[in-house]
Design a protein around this motif. Sequence first.
Motif, PDB file in Angstrom:
ATOM      1  N   ARG A   1      35.205 101.728  60.264  1.00 12.41           N
ATOM      2  CA  ARG A   1      35.689 100.380  60.548  1.00 12.41           C
ATOM      3  C   ARG A   1      34.522  99.410  60.671  1.00 12.41           C
ATOM      4  N   LEU A   2      33.469  99.833  61.348  1.00 10.31           N
ATOM      5  CA  LEU A   2      32.302  98.970  61.513  1.00 10.31           C
ATOM      6  C   LEU A   2      31.727  98.585  60.158  1.00 10.31           C
ATOM      7  N   LYS A   3      31.652  99.541  59.237  1.00 11.45           N
ATOM      8  CA  LYS A   3      31.148  99.241  57.896  1.00 11.45           C
ATOM      9  C   LYS A   3      32.052  98.255  57.173  1.00 11.45           C
ATOM     10  N   ALA A   4      33.367  98.430  57.312  1.00  8.50           N
ATOM     11  CA  ALA A   4      34.312  97.540  56.634  1.00  8.50           C
ATOM     12  C   ALA A   4      34.268  96.129  57.208  1.00  8.50           C
ATOM     13  N   LEU A   5      33.932  95.999  58.496  1.00  8.25           N
ATOM     14  CA  LEU A   5      33.840  94.674  59.104  1.00  8.25           C
ATOM     15  C   LEU A   5      32.642  93.890  58.579  1.00  8.25           C
ATOM     16  N   GLY A   6      31.620  94.589  58.113  1.00  4.75           N
ATOM     17  CA  GLY A   6      30.457  93.911  57.547  1.00  4.75           C
ATOM     18  C   GLY A   6      29.808  92.958  58.541  1.00  4.75           C
ATOM     19  N   GLY A   7      29.595  91.720  58.119  1.00  4.53           N
ATOM     20  CA  GLY A   7      28.950  90.731  58.980  1.00  4.53           C
ATOM     21  C   GLY A   7      29.903  89.956  59.863  1.00  4.53           C
ATOM     22  N   LEU A   8      31.185  90.378  59.927  1.00  2.00           N
ATOM     23  CA  LEU A   8      32.165  89.624  60.715  1.00  2.00           C
ATOM     24  C   LEU A   8      31.794  89.525  62.190  1.00  2.00           C
ATOM     25  N   PRO A   9      31.347  90.583  62.872  1.00  3.40           N
ATOM     26  CA  PRO A   9      30.994  90.436  64.288  1.00  3.40           C
ATOM     27  C   PRO A   9      29.936  89.365  64.527  1.00  3.40           C
TER      28      PRO A   9
END
Length: 265
Positions: free
Chosen positions: A143-151
């Motif tokens: 999930r963290l990888k799929a979020l990319g730069g969103l955080p």
Amino acid sequence: MPTILLTNDDGIDSPTLVPLVRALEPLGRVRVVVPAVERSWIGKAITRFGPVKVVPVQRDGIAMHTVSGSPADCVNLAVHTLFADRPDLVVSGINIGLNFGLAFLLSSGTVGAAMEAWIAGLPALAFSTAIPNDAYGLAGLERLKALGGLPQATAAVSADILATVLREGFPADVDCFTVNMPAEVTPATPRVLARVTRSRYGRLFVPDADGGYRHRFQSYWSLESPDDGDMQVVNRGAVAITPLRLDFSAALPDGLRAALEKREA
């Protein structure tokens, strides 16, 4: 500089937590008190029975506290019990998942924490973001990888909105703000002052193999289509900034009011 209490409903392992702390640090002293695990869909629930445990922890060198209860528990404990001084304001989020529309707003632990801040006499802002389509159903590192730069992007936008509120002053007739961001948000994304869209969700529980029922969100729809509704604004790709006044009163037709009221002598 103000003391900012930061909480959320996604818990200590939320991918937005550390980026938001870093983005807020130039604006004030950040104090982090968050649930030990995800506590979504819990609204403004307060733990009534059994002890609530608070544990000091660190994430990326940042001192934090985890709480075994709800987001509203986190706020109440942090304001009244855990520290010698009260914070100046509360930031809740950034929730991974939108809290737009009335049905989501009333169910949200992220917004519930902001409401608890208002009860404590503090200004508050709740931040939420849409999830990229390819991150749905994923967990952990995937999930963290799929979020990319969103955080990082949502943290930058949240900090900029908070800085604006600090600079201009928190409005006296606003109890708290809720902010919803599209998944493609950047600091350049348009921002629109929006109102809460009236909405509903459908069935939330499905049978499981053990004879019980598990939460599985399936449907959500708006009851109206105002141009300035928070659902409509986010669906157009803009950030919806919604000031809330926590007054649920409504007017009645004169006939029904007269029939219901018993006049004082």
